[in-house]
Design a protein around this motif. Structure first.
Motif, PDB file in Angstrom:
ATOM      1  N   ASN A  22      76.350 -54.984  38.463  1.00  0.00           N
ATOM      2  CA  ASN A  22      77.631 -54.524  39.016  1.00  0.00           C
ATOM      3  C   ASN A  22      78.586 -54.162  37.860  1.00  0.00           C
ATOM      4  O   ASN A  22      78.934 -55.023  37.043  1.00  0.00           O
ATOM      5  N   ARG A  60      80.043 -66.270  47.597  1.00  0.00           N
ATOM      6  CA  ARG A  60      80.379 -64.941  48.134  1.00  0.00           C
ATOM      7  C   ARG A  60      81.061 -64.096  47.057  1.00  0.00           C
ATOM      8  O   ARG A  60      80.795 -62.907  46.919  1.00  0.00           O
ATOM      9  N   GLY A  89      78.133 -62.922  44.860  1.00  0.00           N
ATOM     10  CA  GLY A  89      77.182 -62.037  45.525  1.00  0.00           C
ATOM     11  C   GLY A  89      77.810 -60.720  45.964  1.00  0.00           C
ATOM     12  O   GLY A  89      77.236 -59.652  45.753  1.00  0.00           O
ATOM     13  N   GLU A  90      79.006 -60.782  46.538  1.00  0.00           N
ATOM     14  CA  GLU A  90      79.594 -59.561  47.117  1.00  0.00           C
ATOM     15  C   GLU A  90      80.500 -58.810  46.140  1.00  0.00           C
ATOM     16  O   GLU A  90      80.672 -57.609  46.255  1.00  0.00           O
ATOM     17  N   PHE A  91      81.075 -59.533  45.180  1.00  0.00           N
ATOM     18  CA  PHE A  91      82.081 -58.875  44.331  1.00  0.00           C
ATOM     19  C   PHE A  91      81.774 -58.938  42.827  1.00  0.00           C
ATOM     20  O   PHE A  91      82.506 -58.362  42.027  1.00  0.00           O
ATOM     21  N   ALA A 137      89.235 -59.812  45.836  1.00  0.00           N
ATOM     22  CA  ALA A 137      87.982 -60.481  46.217  1.00  0.00           C
ATOM     23  C   ALA A 137      88.262 -61.905  46.692  1.00  0.00           C
ATOM     24  O   ALA A 137      87.717 -62.346  47.716  1.00  0.00           O
TER      25      ALA A 137
END
Ligand code: PLP
Length: 399
Positions: A27, A362, A365-367, A393
């Motif tokens: 990312n 989270r 994983g998501e940000f 986030a």
């Protein structure tokens, strides 16, 4: 069969494991808030100007590197005493403190732990709940049984001061109590001066052995302010231990510059204690390295460099505070309604954000935002470039 066939794989260090995960994350917007390191406003590890200047001066007059004395550079040990206790303090002038150069704050803790184990093999050690994760391992490895005293109050976002005092009150005489002198790692919550007074009273009344870990002097309120607790222990007439780290305050992480100081009842006693500390060092790594301690001694004992250091340290402290304020502002702007004033009440590099393990996972994983599952984030890794994304986030996982 091979000699090592039965060797088990040791568990990974949780924070280093987090770093590995961060490095492998593709990312492009990833942010590492899991570290215990101060980064500047550009997200870079700073090389302090006072350090660069001291090194320049040292290069101009290069010296051969003989072995140092077992207890390190004398001028360094004196400079540490000046910083921690005050150069004009009665204990320093009366030579009641045994100070040795150590391999970072960790080294100071370990020398103290080994010495304490010889002094009182059956003593227990109490650390705060929670504490810097290496405290338990380090004192356990030195042979101690390690327990905890109450500290973090998750519900009220603060410290369980009453419960802490009650735990100390119950401890047996001779119990070693590890206390964070300032900028508590990992929570960021420090005792107030009035609460420290109560801790000092209980420690004295119960005959406990205080071991103050000072890894962040100057990162909280100021050099003298952060060291004020030392003055309280001195005023109470106690014998105690202080470990010092310059990893953060000089941004000299890899040089391993720290110290252990032991406050004794008399100069004669300090001489005997010093002789024992030297045996611990001699039988572990013989004597300390030259470079980092020479840099710190030069900076602390050269008036112009000393004021430059104080200015640069104040800059780091102020930037961390500004990031705390900005994080609260951004979180509010992102729609978080809960009271966030605790973030600005906390001191030092870290914030217990109040986020739980699921929310922290989270975030990762998501940000691509990496913090410790306990909810600890390093505020000193925030900067204007990543702040908005981090706040957005965090807001997303809080809601
Ligand atoms: N004690 C505490 C509370 C810390 O947070 C740290 C470092 O993170 C240390 C000691 C160790 O410092 P050093 O890196 O100088 O060994």
């Amino acid at each position: 069969m091979s000699l090592f066939a039965a060797v088990e794989m040791a568990p990974r260090d949780p924070i280093l494991g987090l770093n590995e995960q961060f490095n492998a994350d593709t990312n492009p917007k990833k942010v590492n808030l899991g570290v215990g390191v101060y980064y500047d406003e550009n997200g870079k590890l700073p090389l302090l100007r006072c350090v660069a200047e001291a090194e320049r001066q040292m290069l101009e007059a290069p010296k051969a590197r003989g072995y140092l004395p077992i207890d390190g550079i004398a001028a360094y040990d004196l400079a540490v005493q000046g910083l921690v206790f005050g150069a004009d303090s009665e204990v320093v002038k009366g030579k009641r403190v045994a100070t040795v150069q150590a391999l970072g704050g960790t080294g100071g803790l370990k020398i103290g732990a080994d010495f304490l184990k010889r002094l009182n093999p059956s003593a227990r050690v109490l650390i705060s709940d929670p504490s810097w994760e290496n405290h338990r391992a380090l004192f356990t490895n030195a042979g101690f049984q390690v327990g905890t005293y109450a500290y973090y109050d998750a519900e009220n976002r603060g410290i369980k001061a009453e419960a802490m005092l009650a735990d100390l009150q119950e401890a047996k005489a001779g119990t070693v109590v590890v206390l964070h002198a300032c900028c508590h790692n990992p929570t960021g919550y420090d005792l107030t001066p009035a609460q420290w007074t109560q801790v000092v009273e209980v420690v004295k009344a119960r005959g406990l052995v205080p071991f103050l870990d000072m890894a962040y002097q100057g990162f909280g309120e100021g050099i003298a302010e952060d060291g004020a607790v030392i003055q309280q222990f001195l005023a109470a007439g106690l014998d105690f231990f202080v470990s010092t780290s310059f990893s953060k305050s000089f941004s000299l992480y890899g040089e391993r510059v720290g110290a252990l100081s032991v406050v004794c009842a008399s100069s004669e006693e300090a001489g005997r204690v010093l002789s024992q500390l030297k045996i611990v060092i001699r039988t572990n790594y013989s004597n300390p390295p030259t470079h980092g301690a020479q840099v710190v001694a030069t900076v602390l004992s050269t008036p112009a460099l000393r004021s430059l250091w104080e200015e640069e340290l104040a800059g780091m402290r102020t930037r961390i505070r500004a990031m705390r304020e900005a994080l609260v502002t951004e979180l509010k702007a992102a729609g978080v309604e809960q009271d966030l004033s605790f973030v600005t009440r906390q001191k030092g590099m870290f914030s217990y954000s109040g986020l739980n393990a699921t929310q922290m996972q989270r975030l990762r994983g998501e940000f691509g935002i990496y913090g410790v599952d306990s909810g600890r984030i390093c505020v000193a890794a925030l900067n204007p470039g990543n702040l908005k994304a981090v706040a957005a986030a965090m807001a997303a996982v809080i809601k």
